[in-house]
Scaffold this motif. Structure first.
Motif, PDB file in Angstrom:
ATOM      1  N   VAL A   4       0.846  -1.187   0.000  1.00 15.09           N
ATOM      2  CA  VAL A   4       0.000   0.000   0.000  1.00 15.09           C
ATOM      3  C   VAL A   4       0.880   1.236   0.000  1.00 15.09           C
ATOM      4  O   VAL A   4       1.850   1.318   0.744  1.00 15.09           O
ATOM      5  CB  VAL A   4      -0.905   0.026   1.252  1.00 15.09           C
ATOM      6  CG1 VAL A   4      -1.758   1.275   1.259  1.00 15.09           C
ATOM      7  CG2 VAL A   4      -1.769  -1.209   1.295  1.00 15.09           C
ATOM      8  N   LEU A   5       0.547   2.179  -0.851  1.00 16.16           N
ATOM      9  CA  LEU A   5       1.258   3.452  -0.867  1.00 16.16           C
ATOM     10  C   LEU A   5       0.769   4.321   0.276  1.00 16.16           C
ATOM     11  O   LEU A   5      -0.383   4.197   0.703  1.00 16.16           O
ATOM     12  CB  LEU A   5       1.027   4.158  -2.203  1.00 16.16           C
ATOM     13  CG  LEU A   5       1.547   3.412  -3.435  1.00 16.16           C
ATOM     14  CD1 LEU A   5       1.122   4.132  -4.701  1.00 16.16           C
ATOM     15  CD2 LEU A   5       3.050   3.259  -3.387  1.00 16.16           C
ATOM     16  N   PRO A   6       1.592   5.236   0.780  1.00 16.88           N
ATOM     17  CA  PRO A   6       1.194   6.075   1.924  1.00 16.88           C
ATOM     18  C   PRO A   6      -0.119   6.832   1.713  1.00 16.88           C
ATOM     19  O   PRO A   6      -0.914   6.945   2.619  1.00 16.88           O
ATOM     20  CB  PRO A   6       2.367   7.038   2.079  1.00 16.88           C
ATOM     21  CG  PRO A   6       3.525   6.321   1.493  1.00 16.88           C
ATOM     22  CD  PRO A   6       2.972   5.470   0.380  1.00 16.88           C
ATOM     23  N   LYS A  59     -11.489  15.780  12.753  1.00 14.92           N
ATOM     24  CA  LYS A  59     -10.366  16.651  12.387  1.00 14.92           C
ATOM     25  C   LYS A  59      -9.128  16.339  13.212  1.00 14.92           C
ATOM     26  O   LYS A  59      -8.011  16.328  12.677  1.00 14.92           O
ATOM     27  CB  LYS A  59     -10.759  18.124  12.551  1.00 14.92           C
ATOM     28  CG  LYS A  59     -11.690  18.607  11.478  1.00 14.92           C
ATOM     29  CD  LYS A  59     -11.987  20.081  11.644  1.00 14.92           C
ATOM     30  CE  LYS A  59     -12.859  20.594  10.520  1.00 14.92           C
ATOM     31  NZ  LYS A  59     -13.093  22.041  10.632  1.00 14.92           N
ATOM     32  N   GLU A  60      -9.299  16.098  14.502  1.00 18.42           N
ATOM     33  CA  GLU A  60      -8.159  15.745  15.353  1.00 18.42           C
ATOM     34  C   GLU A  60      -7.506  14.458  14.863  1.00 18.42           C
ATOM     35  O   GLU A  60      -6.281  14.342  14.835  1.00 18.42           O
ATOM     36  CB  GLU A  60      -8.600  15.573  16.803  1.00 18.42           C
ATOM     37  CG  GLU A  60      -8.886  16.862  17.511  1.00 18.42           C
ATOM     38  CD  GLU A  60      -9.446  16.661  18.906  1.00 18.42           C
ATOM     39  OE1 GLU A  60      -9.645  15.503  19.328  1.00 18.42           O
ATOM     40  OE2 GLU A  60      -9.673  17.675  19.593  1.00 18.42           O
ATOM     41  N   HIS A  61      -8.316  13.495  14.477  1.00 21.47           N
ATOM     42  CA  HIS A  61      -7.782  12.233  13.975  1.00 21.47           C
ATOM     43  C   HIS A  61      -6.990  12.451  12.691  1.00 21.47           C
ATOM     44  O   HIS A  61      -5.897  11.904  12.522  1.00 21.47           O
ATOM     45  CB  HIS A  61      -8.915  11.230  13.744  1.00 21.47           C
ATOM     46  CG  HIS A  61      -8.426   9.955  13.141  1.00 21.47           C
ATOM     47  ND1 HIS A  61      -7.817   8.983  13.889  1.00 21.47           N
ATOM     48  CD2 HIS A  61      -8.436   9.522  11.861  1.00 21.47           C
ATOM     49  CE1 HIS A  61      -7.468   7.986  13.091  1.00 21.47           C
ATOM     50  NE2 HIS A  61      -7.846   8.288  11.857  1.00 21.47           N
ATOM     51  N   ILE A  62      -7.534  13.244  11.791  1.00 18.80           N
ATOM     52  CA  ILE A  62      -6.860  13.515  10.518  1.00 18.80           C
ATOM     53  C   ILE A  62      -5.500  14.157  10.764  1.00 18.80           C
ATOM     54  O   ILE A  62      -4.500  13.762  10.171  1.00 18.80           O
ATOM     55  CB  ILE A  62      -7.746  14.401   9.618  1.00 18.80           C
ATOM     56  CG1 ILE A  62      -8.946  13.604   9.134  1.00 18.80           C
ATOM     57  CG2 ILE A  62      -6.951  14.954   8.439  1.00 18.80           C
ATOM     58  CD1 ILE A  62     -10.025  14.444   8.475  1.00 18.80           C
ATOM     59  N   VAL A  63      -5.453  15.129  11.661  1.00  9.53           N
ATOM     60  CA  VAL A  63      -4.187  15.805  11.963  1.00  9.53           C
ATOM     61  C   VAL A  63      -3.197  14.842  12.625  1.00  9.53           C
ATOM     62  O   VAL A  63      -2.021  14.801  12.266  1.00  9.53           O
ATOM     63  CB  VAL A  63      -4.430  17.036  12.864  1.00  9.53           C
ATOM     64  CG1 VAL A  63      -3.134  17.584  13.407  1.00  9.53           C
ATOM     65  CG2 VAL A  63      -5.191  18.103  12.098  1.00  9.53           C
ATOM     66  N   ALA A  64      -3.666  14.053  13.551  1.00  3.66           N
ATOM     67  CA  ALA A  64      -2.782  13.155  14.302  1.00  3.66           C
ATOM     68  C   ALA A  64      -2.234  12.025  13.435  1.00  3.66           C
ATOM     69  O   ALA A  64      -1.094  11.597  13.624  1.00  3.66           O
ATOM     70  CB  ALA A  64      -3.526  12.569  15.504  1.00  3.66           C
ATOM     71  N   HIS A  65      -3.015  11.551  12.481  1.00  2.06           N
ATOM     72  CA  HIS A  65      -2.609  10.365  11.721  1.00  2.06           C
ATOM     73  C   HIS A  65      -2.295  10.661  10.257  1.00  2.06           C
ATOM     74  O   HIS A  65      -1.872   9.761   9.535  1.00  2.06           O
ATOM     75  CB  HIS A  65      -3.686   9.283  11.806  1.00  2.06           C
ATOM     76  CG  HIS A  65      -3.875   8.799  13.199  1.00  2.06           C
ATOM     77  ND1 HIS A  65      -3.098   7.820  13.747  1.00  2.06           N
ATOM     78  CD2 HIS A  65      -4.740   9.176  14.165  1.00  2.06           C
ATOM     79  CE1 HIS A  65      -3.461   7.614  14.998  1.00  2.06           C
ATOM     80  NE2 HIS A  65      -4.462   8.413  15.274  1.00  2.06           N
ATOM     81  N   GLY A  66      -2.553  11.890   9.822  1.00  3.09           N
ATOM     82  CA  GLY A  66      -2.238  12.260   8.452  1.00  3.09           C
ATOM     83  C   GLY A  66      -3.008  11.478   7.413  1.00  3.09           C
ATOM     84  O   GLY A  66      -2.508  11.237   6.313  1.00  3.09           O
ATOM     85  N   CYS A  67      -4.214  11.070   7.729  1.00  2.00           N
ATOM     86  CA  CYS A  67      -4.990  10.262   6.773  1.00  2.00           C
ATOM     87  C   CYS A  67      -6.054  11.100   6.092  1.00  2.00           C
ATOM     88  O   CYS A  67      -7.198  10.702   5.969  1.00  2.00           O
ATOM     89  CB  CYS A  67      -5.598   9.038   7.473  1.00  2.00           C
ATOM     90  SG  CYS A  67      -6.742   9.443   8.778  1.00  2.00           S
TER      91      CYS A  67
END
Length: 70
Positions: A4-6, A59-67
């Motif tokens: 899987v690519l990043p 939003k917190e999850h997106i920032v923390a995990h970069g997904c």
């Protein structure tokens, strides 16, 4: 090993999917209740706060995990 690519990792993130689902459920529930019932301002605010918290958690999850989806 996963091949899987990043940038594809966001599509495999089950936590993000759960948070998106929670957000959609809160929005749908709020719309339904507003349409069906005569709510007080306090009840409306409580529902809106629930939607806002779901957005904040996502939003917190997106920032923390970069997904973040492209």
């Amino acid at each position: 090993m996963l091949d899987v690519l990043p940038f594809d990792l966001c599509y495999l993130c089950t936590e993000r999917a759960r948070l998106e689902s929670e957000f959609q459920e809160r929005v749908t529930g709020m719309r339904s209740l507003l349409r069906l019932l005569q709510l007080t301002r306090q009840e409306e605010r409580h529902l809106a706060d629930g939607v806002a918290m779901a957005i904040a958690r996502l939003k917190e999850h997106i920032v923390a995990h970069g997904c973040e989806r492209q």
